[in-house]
Scaffold this active site. Structure first.
Site, PDB file in Angstrom:
ATOM      1  N   CYS A   1      10.471  33.070  84.507  1.00 45.02           N
ATOM      2  CA  CYS A   1      10.750  31.859  85.275  1.00 45.02           C
ATOM      3  C   CYS A   1      11.301  32.128  86.672  1.00 45.02           C
ATOM      4  O   CYS A   1      11.500  31.185  87.435  1.00 45.02           O
ATOM      5  CB  CYS A   1      11.714  30.963  84.495  1.00 45.02           C
ATOM      6  SG  CYS A   1      11.041  30.453  82.900  1.00 45.02           S
TER       7      CYS A   1
ATOM      8  N   HIS B   1      18.426  25.956  89.428  1.00 46.95           N
ATOM      9  CA  HIS B   1      17.410  26.190  88.388  1.00 46.95           C
ATOM     10  C   HIS B   1      17.374  24.961  87.486  1.00 46.95           C
ATOM     11  O   HIS B   1      16.309  24.442  87.191  1.00 46.95           O
ATOM     12  CB  HIS B   1      17.742  27.446  87.595  1.00 46.95           C
ATOM     13  CG  HIS B   1      16.722  27.775  86.558  1.00 46.95           C
ATOM     14  ND1 HIS B   1      15.455  28.218  86.879  1.00 46.95           N
ATOM     15  CD2 HIS B   1      16.764  27.722  85.203  1.00 46.95           C
ATOM     16  CE1 HIS B   1      14.764  28.416  85.776  1.00 46.95           C
ATOM     17  NE2 HIS B   1      15.530  28.125  84.742  1.00 46.95           N
TER      18      HIS B   1
ATOM     19  N   GLU C   1      24.796  28.142  85.004  1.00 52.00           N
ATOM     20  CA  GLU C   1      24.538  28.002  86.434  1.00 52.00           C
ATOM     21  C   GLU C   1      25.716  27.370  87.161  1.00 52.00           C
ATOM     22  O   GLU C   1      26.059  27.768  88.289  1.00 52.00           O
ATOM     23  CB  GLU C   1      23.281  27.155  86.625  1.00 52.00           C
ATOM     24  CG  GLU C   1      22.791  27.127  88.046  1.00 52.00           C
ATOM     25  CD  GLU C   1      21.400  26.543  88.150  1.00 52.00           C
ATOM     26  OE1 GLU C   1      20.829  26.629  89.246  1.00 52.00           O
ATOM     27  OE2 GLU C   1      20.879  26.001  87.147  1.00 52.00           O
TER      28      GLU C   1
ATOM     29  N   LYS D   1      13.569  19.843  88.678  1.00 53.76           N
ATOM     30  CA  LYS D   1      12.912  19.870  87.366  1.00 53.76           C
ATOM     31  C   LYS D   1      13.084  18.542  86.639  1.00 53.76           C
ATOM     32  O   LYS D   1      12.328  18.234  85.714  1.00 53.76           O
ATOM     33  CB  LYS D   1      13.458  21.014  86.513  1.00 53.76           C
ATOM     34  CG  LYS D   1      13.063  22.409  86.992  1.00 53.76           C
ATOM     35  CD  LYS D   1      13.576  23.481  86.046  1.00 53.76           C
ATOM     36  CE  LYS D   1      13.204  24.885  86.513  1.00 53.76           C
ATOM     37  NZ  LYS D   1      13.979  25.315  87.698  1.00 53.76           N
TER      38      LYS D   1
ATOM     39  N   HIS E   1       9.373  21.891  84.291  1.00 54.28           N
ATOM     40  CA  HIS E   1       9.582  23.333  84.466  1.00 54.28           C
ATOM     41  C   HIS E   1       8.243  24.033  84.312  1.00 54.28           C
ATOM     42  O   HIS E   1       7.749  24.231  83.199  1.00 54.28           O
ATOM     43  CB  HIS E   1      10.572  23.826  83.407  1.00 54.28           C
ATOM     44  CG  HIS E   1      11.008  25.242  83.591  1.00 54.28           C
ATOM     45  ND1 HIS E   1      10.466  26.083  84.526  1.00 54.28           N
ATOM     46  CD2 HIS E   1      11.950  25.980  82.937  1.00 54.28           C
ATOM     47  CE1 HIS E   1      11.040  27.269  84.454  1.00 54.28           C
ATOM     48  NE2 HIS E   1      11.948  27.231  83.493  1.00 54.28           N
TER      49      HIS E   1
ATOM     50  N   PHE F   1      13.952  33.903  81.135  1.00 51.38           N
ATOM     51  CA  PHE F   1      14.044  34.657  79.895  1.00 51.38           C
ATOM     52  C   PHE F   1      13.854  36.140  80.208  1.00 51.38           C
ATOM     53  O   PHE F   1      13.038  36.525  81.029  1.00 51.38           O
ATOM     54  CB  PHE F   1      12.968  34.210  78.914  1.00 51.38           C
ATOM     55  CG  PHE F   1      13.234  32.871  78.280  1.00 51.38           C
ATOM     56  CD1 PHE F   1      14.455  32.234  78.417  1.00 51.38           C
ATOM     57  CD2 PHE F   1      12.249  32.251  77.531  1.00 51.38           C
ATOM     58  CE1 PHE F   1      14.698  31.006  77.824  1.00 51.38           C
ATOM     59  CE2 PHE F   1      12.484  31.016  76.931  1.00 51.38           C
ATOM     60  CZ  PHE F   1      13.704  30.398  77.087  1.00 51.38           C
TER      61      PHE F   1
END
Length: 419
Positions: free
Chosen positions: A172, A312, A323, A344, A349, A408
């Site tokens: 990502c 994010h 975050e 997002k 996403h 990830f």
């Protein structure tokens, strides 16, 4: 090659996004605070736990792709090529008048040509019934779907680039990392122009099954429009999306000599890995904070100079807490005075593509001096206590922007853009 003091600027942008094809439509969606999330329409998603996604209403023929291109290219490649063409046209650069060996391409992607690979597997295996598949039923372009480098090749062919070409795949954070790699190629002198960005078209049964298995996506199927809720107390997973964003990057002095309109400068970039867990995040946010700090150091800016943080903000419980902690650690007391939002909430996403789509949002925020909102944020989580610009876009002096990504595998990336 040795590192130089060359400065890198963005002179063109192309965007394929849910709810908005092209830069103008994309920015209108964000500033309106509209969401593009809905029940999946591309296939029967009824067997899955999460059945919502942010789909792009994309017609490749309407955007100039020939019948042969449409037959050959996976949807992700189509996105990238159309976005690249918009970016080059918007930049005003005449690539035919430049040395093609000094023009390169980098494309970020998390899952490559997933849609075509899955479609072809279904065909050659007779719907999964045959363990030994019959290759004679495969299309001639199956090898291109298997090899992620085909994405960079398609963009290079489309723009006539004969310099460095690569695909960056770091989950990502791919969209940030691909652009960061392109910046380094210009800075070190390996290229003068880079066509760089990211693309992903992951809305397919295999992707849904993967995220269902780890319960990362939201099961809020009864209310798709409000399913993506970053930083909200009621959030319960992210909404899968798709799309692409591509940029024309140039060495600043060269861009000025040709009279280009400079949209933003990429002043700093850094990436870290937590070396901790494939999907887990440490609560302290130390690795993301380290990436932000290193990117600001490269830009020679203090934390207090940051006007906006593009989060994010995936809408998972652990990511939003992680975050929030990272931004506090990186910016100190200034974190509470800095608007921070997640697009997002509106466009979902799109895995590897989202980092570049978020860079596009940052550049447009600088251009228009407007911070896009976090849609669907109605019940703030007490553990997420910063200014997330809920629901409505905000006029705000936005000259220094930090965009962050988390993926990830433990990937953490940050980019600093300036006016």
């Amino acid at each position: 090659m040795r590192r130089t003091n060359r400065r890198v600027v963005i002179t063109g942008i192309g965007v394929i996004s849910p709810g908005g094809i092209g830069v103008k439509a994309f920015w209108q969606l964000l500033t309106d605070g509209r969401t593009a999330t809905r029940l999946i329409t591309g296939f029967d998603a009824s067997p899955f736990r999460s059945r919502v996604a942010a789909e792009a209403d994309f017609d490749p023929a309407a955007h100039g792709l020939t019948p042969q291109e449409r037959r050959r290219m996976d949807r992700a490649a189509q996105f990238a090529v159309v976005a690249a063409r918009e970016a080059v046209a918007g930049s005003g650069i005449d690539l035919s008048a430049t040395d093609p060996a000094r023009t390169g391409v980098t494309v970020g992607s998390a899952v490559g040509c997933t849609m075509s690979l899955e479609r072809e597997y279904v065909v050659v295996s007779d719907g999964g019934r045959k363990r030994l598949v019959d290759h004679e039923y495969a299309v001639p372009h199956l090898y291109d779907y298997l090899v992620p480098g085909s994405l960079a090749a398609e963009v290079a062919w489309a723009v006539g680039a004969e310099g460095p070409a690569a695909v960056v795949s770091t989950g990502c954070t791919s969209g940030l990392d691909a652009v960061g790699h392109a910046v380094e190629l210009i800075r070190e002198g390996s290229a003068d122009v880079m066509v760089a960005g990211a693309t992903d078209a992951p809305i397919s049964p295999i992707t849904l099954a993967c995220f269902d298995a780890i319960k990362a996506t939201t099961p809020r199927n009864d209310d798709p429009e409000h399913a993506s809720r970053p930083f909200d107390r009621t959030r319960n997973g992210f909404v899968l999306g798709e799309g692409a964003a591509v940029f024309v990057l140039e060495e600043r002095d060269s861009a000025l000599r040709r009279g280009a309109r400079i949209l933003a400068e990429i002043a700093g970039f850094a990436a870290r890995c937590n070396a901790y867990h494939m999907t887990g995040l440490r609560a302290d946010g130390n690795e993301m904070a380290a990436a932000i700090g290193a990117a600001l150091d490269e830009a020679r800016l203090d934390p207090g100079a940051v006007d906006y943080v593009n989060a994010h903000g995936s809408g998972t419980r652990q990511n939003d807490r992680h975050e929030t902690a990272a931004v506090k650690l990186a910016l100190g007391h200034h974190a509470w005075d800095t608007p921070m939002s997640s697009i997002k909430s509106m466009v979902g996403h799109s895995l590897g593509a989202i980092g570049s789509i978020e860079i596009a949002a940052c550049v447009l925020a600088i251009q228009h001096q407007v911070v896009p909102p976090t849609a669907n944020l109605h019940e703030p989580d007490p553990e997420c206590d910063l200014d997330y610009v809920p629901v409505t876009a905000r006029d705000h002096q936005t000259d220094v922007v930090v965009s962050v990504g988390s993926g990830f595998g433990g990937f953490q990336s940050a980019m600093v853009l300036t006016s």
